[in-house]
Design a protein around this motif. Structure first.
Motif, PDB file in Angstrom:
ATOM      1  N   LYS A 165      -0.554   9.327  -1.055  1.00  0.00           N
ATOM      2  CA  LYS A 165       0.443   8.354  -1.234  1.00  0.00           C
ATOM      3  C   LYS A 165      -0.170   7.324  -0.401  1.00  0.00           C
ATOM      4  CE  LYS A 165       4.929   8.466   0.954  1.00  0.00           C
ATOM      5  NZ  LYS A 165       4.254   7.455   0.973  1.00  0.00           N
ATOM      6  N   HIS A 252      10.446   7.841  -2.986  1.00  0.00           N
ATOM      7  CA  HIS A 252      10.406   7.647  -1.781  1.00  0.00           C
ATOM      8  C   HIS A 252      11.983   7.283  -1.566  1.00  0.00           C
ATOM      9  CE1 HIS A 252       9.275   6.200   2.147  1.00  0.00           C
ATOM     10  NE2 HIS A 252       8.560   7.127   1.880  1.00  0.00           N
ATOM     11  N   PHE A 287      12.174  13.397   1.671  1.00  0.00           N
ATOM     12  CA  PHE A 287      12.899  13.574   2.321  1.00  0.00           C
ATOM     13  C   PHE A 287      12.764  13.798   3.840  1.00  0.00           C
ATOM     14  CE2 PHE A 287      12.907  17.246   0.478  1.00  0.00           C
ATOM     15  CZ  PHE A 287      13.007  18.299   2.011  1.00  0.00           C
ATOM     16  N   SER A 293       9.370  12.843  12.674  1.00  0.00           N
ATOM     17  CA  SER A 293       9.706  11.314  13.325  1.00  0.00           C
ATOM     18  C   SER A 293      11.452  11.224  13.394  1.00  0.00           C
ATOM     19  CB  SER A 293       8.670  11.241  13.473  1.00  0.00           C
ATOM     20  OG  SER A 293       8.426  10.563  12.070  1.00  0.00           O
ATOM     21  N   SER A 323       9.679  15.421   4.930  1.00  0.00           N
ATOM     22  CA  SER A 323       8.063  14.870   5.131  1.00  0.00           C
ATOM     23  C   SER A 323       8.256  13.591   6.646  1.00  0.00           C
ATOM     24  CB  SER A 323       7.777  13.110   4.522  1.00  0.00           C
ATOM     25  OG  SER A 323       7.844  13.895   3.656  1.00  0.00           O
ATOM     26  N   ALA A 324       7.472  13.135   7.347  1.00  0.00           N
ATOM     27  CA  ALA A 324       7.650  12.106   8.600  1.00  0.00           C
ATOM     28  C   ALA A 324       7.530  12.742   9.859  1.00  0.00           C
ATOM     29  CB  ALA A 324       8.871  11.552   8.780  1.00  0.00           C
ATOM     30  N   GLY A 347       0.737  11.884   6.932  1.00  0.00           N
ATOM     31  CA  GLY A 347       0.907  10.510   7.277  1.00  0.00           C
ATOM     32  C   GLY A 347      -0.403  10.075   9.116  1.00  0.00           C
TER      33      GLY A 347
HETATM   34  C1  1AE Z   1      10.400  10.539   5.150  1.00  0.00           C
HETATM   35  C2  1AE Z   1       9.330   9.690   4.017  1.00  0.00           C
HETATM   36  C3  1AE Z   1       7.851   9.684   4.771  1.00  0.00           C
HETATM   37  C4  1AE Z   1       6.927   8.943   4.627  1.00  0.00           C
HETATM   38  O1  1AE Z   1       6.825   7.723   3.859  1.00  0.00           O
HETATM   39  C5  1AE Z   1       5.936   8.693   5.484  1.00  0.00           C
HETATM   40  O2  1AE Z   1       4.929   7.372   5.574  1.00  0.00           O
HETATM   41  C6  1AE Z   1       5.441   9.471   6.648  1.00  0.00           C
HETATM   42  O3  1AE Z   1       4.619   9.290   7.736  1.00  0.00           O
HETATM   43  P1  1AE Z   1       4.331  10.069   8.955  1.00  0.00           P
HETATM   44  O4  1AE Z   1       3.909  11.236   8.678  1.00  0.00           O
HETATM   45  O5  1AE Z   1       5.316  10.268  10.204  1.00  0.00           O
HETATM   46  O6  1AE Z   1       2.667   9.296   9.451  1.00  0.00           O
END
Ligand code: 1AE
Length: 397
Positions: A165, A252, A287, A293, A323-324, A347
């Motif tokens: 994405k 998102h 989510f 993080s 996620s995150a 990411g």
């Molecule tokens: C809850 C959305 C997570 C998201 O969009 C995002 O960019 C996460 O990035 P990383 O995996 O924390 O680097």
């Protein structure tokens, strides 16, 4: 006979029963007891009613608990702006009150589009049936020339991701306009030898989004990402309901913290990011996971996933995407909590791998293969150098 939408609120006050009565009347016909009989007869179909009041605690004369109000279905048009304005519009500004949940009668639920693809449809596009899917996020997109993004895209695919994405903050794409990105990513996708979904960020003035989505699809987009809360639920609804929007829609959660984070105000995240995203038409719902993080409380994250996937009698289940801050060492925990029908999304956990993004994706794939075959990550790391390097960096196993 009238049908009702049942809405639960967490709130406080000197007398919760009185407060509930005030909401049932105040958010529907405005006043009741003083009305003449003829007016009562005319307005009765629009009058809300109290379904129940549960006082959970009482301290210094203040009651705190759940009140449940029923609103006639006929008070709203079948769209989320009408729904939210009716059940929480003015009320959201009236002191400590949090909108916890909404139960829809099937007659109303069936007027929302729900996901076109859902779990089964997305799996079938990708040809992957038996394991959690792997998604990676461009890190970053903003300000980068197309050739750098192409390299990122190719590396993510080389490592074995199923979906990629755009970053949700990718609005200014003058160095790599959508049309150009689609052309080159599609070439790279064709060379991958397997299906991959690329979720392109759908941006622009809200009244142009449907045309832009169609334009993106005509130019080869096979998935679209949208920041639903800043744009509004209704645009998701309209995209999902449009027969010419023939690709999965990825929601998102940007801005969700402003709606959900306060314990005593706002809209509970299982409703906001779970139920509403799904009925409005999101095929994939991002989510915050319970461990990364920007972590959500575990029960809340599980409740979002439940609302996204559970049988609701009308709509297909959507894919939950916790996620995150996700990295490969978290895969066993993600698998235990969210199971097979979920998407592991990272990411920094892909691009921050010491061996680069391709190894980052390989580490995730090895971790997913390990948990789905009942092996520990430590064991699998003996056969996967990228996984071993990821575990060294992020710990776990
Ligand atoms: C809850 C959305 C997570 C998201 O969009 C995002 O960019 C996460 O990035 P990383 O995996 O924390 O680097």
């Amino acid at each position: 006979m009238n049908e009702y939408i049942t809405v639960r609120y967490l709130t406080e006050g000197k007398d919760l029963s009185k407060k509930a009565e005030g909401i049932a009347v105040g958010m529907t016909v405005g006043s009741w007891t003083e009305l003449p009989a003829a007016r009562k007869e005319m307005l009765a179909p629009y009058l809300g009613r109290v379904e129940g009041v549960t006082v959970q605690e009482e301290c210094s004369g203040i009651q705190r608990g759940i009140i449940s109000i029923q609103y006639p279905v006929g008070n709203i048009t079948p769209d989320i702006p009408a729904l939210l304005t009716t059940v929480f519009g003015k009320l959201s500004m009236d002191g400590k009150i949090k909108l916890m949940d909404i139960d829809f009668p099937p007659s109303l639920l069936s007027q929302f589009p729900g996901p076109k693809f859902g779990i089964e449809g997305v799996r079938s596009l990708l040809g992957v049936t038996e394991r959690p899917l792997l998604m990676s996020i461009f890190k970053s997109c903003l300000g980068l020339p197309l050739h750098e993004l192409e390299e990122q895209f190719a590396a993510q695919l080389e490592g074995g991701v199923d979906l990629v994405k755009d970053d949700e903050i990718f609005f200014v794409d003058d160095k790599a306009p959508l049309e150009k990105r689609l052309q080159s990513y599609n070439r790279i996708r064709e060379n991958a030898g397997r299906p991959v979904l690329y979720a392109a960020n759908l941006t622009g003035p809200v009244h142009q989004l449907i045309d832009r989505a169609k334009y993106a699809i005509e130019n080869g987009a096979n998935c679209l990402l949208l920041n639903i809360l800043p744009y509004g639920f209704d645009i998701l609804h309209r995209l999902a309901a449009d027969p010419d929007i023939t690709v999965p829609l990825m929601a998102h959660p940007a801005l969700a913290g402003a709606f959900s984070s306060a314990a005593e105000y706002g809209i509970a995240s299982p409703l906001l990011l779970g139920k509403l995203m799904r009925i409005a038409g999101a095929d994939l719902v991002l989510f915050p996971s319970p461990y990364g993080s920007v972590a959500l409380e575990r029960n809340e994250a599980l409740a979002i996933a439940d609302n996204v996937r559970a049988e609701n009698g009308v709509h297909r289940p959507s894919f939950p995407v916790p996620s995150a801050g996700i990295h490969p060492a978290l895969v066993p925990q993600l698998y235990e909590d969210f199971g097979t029908d979920a998407i592991i999304n990272a990411g920094g956990g892909v691009h921050g791998h010491p061996g680069g993004a391709a190894d980052g994706a390989r580490a995730f794939r090895a971790a997913i293969d390990a948990v789905t075959s009942g092996r520990t990550l430590a064991d699998a790391a003996n056969e996967s150098q990228p996984l071993a390097a990821a575990l060294k960096k992020w710990g776990g196993a």
